[in-house]
Design a protein around this motif. Structure first.
Motif, short mmCIF file in Angstrom:
data_model
loop_
_atom_site.label_atom_id
_atom_site.label_comp_id
_atom_site.label_asym_id
_atom_site.label_seq_id
_atom_site.Cartn_x
_atom_site.Cartn_y
_atom_site.Cartn_z
N THR A 271 -0.17 -3.11 8.44
CA THR A 271 0.59 -2.00 7.93
C THR A 271 1.81 -2.79 7.20
O THR A 271 2.38 -2.59 6.03
CB THR A 271 1.15 -1.36 9.18
OG1 THR A 271 0.00 -0.68 9.82
CG2 THR A 271 2.16 -0.21 8.47
N SER A 272 2.34 -4.11 7.71
CA SER A 272 3.31 -4.77 7.18
C SER A 272 2.90 -5.43 5.95
O SER A 272 3.62 -5.25 4.88
CB SER A 272 3.85 -6.07 8.01
OG SER A 272 4.87 -6.82 7.73
N ILE A 273 2.00 -6.10 5.94
CA ILE A 273 1.13 -6.65 4.67
C ILE A 273 0.93 -5.46 3.64
O ILE A 273 1.33 -5.90 2.58
CB ILE A 273 -0.05 -7.44 4.88
CG1 ILE A 273 0.08 -8.52 5.83
CG2 ILE A 273 -0.93 -7.62 3.53
CD1 ILE A 273 -0.94 -9.09 6.28
N GLN A 274 0.43 -4.37 3.83
CA GLN A 274 0.12 -3.34 3.19
C GLN A 274 1.60 -2.92 2.27
O GLN A 274 1.55 -2.54 1.21
CB GLN A 274 -0.50 -1.91 3.78
CG GLN A 274 -0.82 -0.83 2.97
CD GLN A 274 -1.24 0.23 3.60
OE1 GLN A 274 -1.16 0.38 4.84
NE2 GLN A 274 -2.15 1.08 2.90
N GLY A 275 2.51 -2.65 3.11
CA GLY A 275 3.94 -2.23 2.61
C GLY A 275 4.53 -3.23 1.62
O GLY A 275 4.76 -2.72 0.66
#
Length: 479
Positions: A271-275
């Motif tokens: 999720t962090s990477i995606q954001g």
């Protein structure tokens, strides 16, 4: 229908089988006993008649030799009440001189063929019909010998009807006994078949309950015979099946938790990477410094994912025995010092003190160098993470029986009592936020436990809130 169902049961079949066997046995024994008793009775009667004929022969031989027939007849009539059978006295010419029954035969001359053998000095025995009787008889003829010469004969006889009547009474007695035996056999076979089939019915009931998930009931064992052994084996099977199902349920629960934990651990960095990737793609950043920071965060999360995947793969391979331990004689002191050297940058970063207190006479251990070093780095890394700056970490060892014990002691916050048993489980984190900040995967202690298990050793932990924790493991000492 109920009767047919009972017959089709094991107890019904056993009872019928027992009854058939007993009836067949009684039939054979009854026939054989009747034959033997009949033969014995005939032989016994013939023997009595022969003895009686010999006695009479001795008593009348003199009077018969002297021709004093009146004395012979008088003796016979006076003594007939003592005789068991009917008696004839016959002279040397085959003439019937006297009889105890059938007076009309007195004076009748017997057929030469009928007296031929007895006048040759032989004892004659015969059963069946005769020209002089209207019914079958059993008779014997005993020669009367005087001065080595046959001078007459004594015939002793009895109708077979009387003997047959006695034998018939005996046969009735045998039949009554057989009837009683059949009744007792039916009762006994019913009892035995019930005692035999009762545990089998119990097993059937329990097996049906097991099919519906109830594994608590067991068969009561009352004997050591084959049925008792079968019941014991059935109970053993039920225990093992219950254990297996419980183990499978536990594994299934662990698998569900594992999938949930892995999903959770992957979702956070992804999720962090995606954001951040989306922000970089859309140009949502204020400065070049922000851009570099976003790239650094993405790189950090990717590295964390790689560590997570590597740890999962490593743990799975160890559990499945796919990683073969290279067990050799190992100097544990050297491995401990090497592990500390590898962690010196992190130790200096937190200004920590490392105190190594190893026993001077510490023996070599039997272990895989790389795996033991992996255990030490995991445990010391945890101690570094949780020990405050400027504090001390102590590493000690001792020999106990055939084991070398290694302890790593920190001055961290300690572990809550309710979580001590869970810290060895996958993804368990006492302080989830701080663990994530340090880049931990929550698999380190699980890997430590599996490696030590592969070395036939043990792991443990002692901890007090506010005072710190002691993590320990044991290895086999080299003889």
């Amino acid at each position: 229908m109920k009767l047919l169902k009972r017959i089709n049961t094991i107890s019904g079949k056993l009872m019928i089988l027992f009854t058939i066997i007993i009836l067949f046995t009684l039939f054979i024994l009854g026939g054989l006993l009747s034959y033997l008793v009949k033969g014995y009775y005939y032989d016994s009667t013939e023997k009595k008649f022969i003895d009686q004929g010999n006695k009479i022969s001795k008593l009348v031989q003199k009077s018969l030799y002297e021709g004093n027939y009146d004395e012979t007849i008088s003796f016979l009539r006076n003594s007939q009440r003592f005789f068991e059978g009917n008696v004839w006295i016959v002279d040397s010419k085959g003439l019937i001189l006297a009889t105890t029954q059938q007076k009309e035969l007195q004076g009748v001359r017997l057929n030469k063929e009928e007296v031929k053998q007895v006048f040759q000095g032989k004892i004659v025995k015969k059963r069946g019909f005769s020209n002089y009787f209207d019914e079958p008889v059993l008779f014997v003829a005993v020669p009367i010998i005087f001065s080595k010469k046959v001078i007459g004969a004594v015939f002793v006889y009895s109708p077979l009807a009387g003997i047959t009547s006695t034998l018939s009474d005996l046969k009735d007695l045998i039949q009554y006994a057989a009837f009683i035996a059949i009744i007792l056999t039916l009762l006994l076979s019913f009892t035995l078949s019930k005692s035999f089939s009762k545990p089998l019915k119990k097993m059937q009931k329990i097996s049906l309950n097991m099919a519906h998930g109830d594994f608590d009931e067991r068969v009561k064992i009352n004997s050591n015979d084959e049925v008792g052994q079968l019941a014991s084996s059935f109970n053993y099977l039920a225990d093992k099946l219950q254990e297996t199902i419980a183990s499978l349920q536990n594994k299934e629960e662990l698998q569900r938790r594992f999938v949930a934990d892995v999903s959770h651990e992957l979702r956070t960095p992804l999720t962090s990477i995606q954001g951040f990737v989306k922000a970089l793609r859309d140009g949502v950043y204020d400065s070049k410094a922000d851009k570099e920071e976003y790239y650094q965060i993405v790189l950090t999360e990717v590295k964390r994912l790689i560590r997570l995947v590597n740890d999962l793969l490593n743990l799975s391979q160890i559990e499945l025995g796919q990683i073969k331990m290279d067990i050799k004689r190992l100097d544990l002191k050297a491995v401990i010092r090497r592990s500390i050297r590898n962690l010196l940058p992190r130790i200096k970063e937190k200004d920590l003190k490392i105190r190594i207190d190893l026993s001077k006479d510490l023996p070599l251990v039997l272990a895989d160098r790389d795996r033991v070093e992996q255990v030490l780095i995991n445990l010391v890394s945890n101690a570094i993470d949780f020990t405050p700056k400027g504090e001390e970490i102590k590493i000690s060892s001792e020999l106990k029986d055939d084991r070398v014990l290694v302890m790593i002691e920190d001055n961290g916050p300690g572990i809550p009592k309710g979580e001590i048993d869970d810290i060895w489980n996958r993804f368990h984190k006492v302080d989830k936020a701080r663990t994530r900040d340090r880049g931990g995967t929550g698999l380190g202690l699980s890997i430590v436990r599996e490696i030590i298990r592969q070395h036939q050793g043990e792991v443990w932990v002692e901890s007090k809130i506010g005072e710190g924790s002691i993590f320990g493991f044991s290895l086999l000492a080299d003889d």
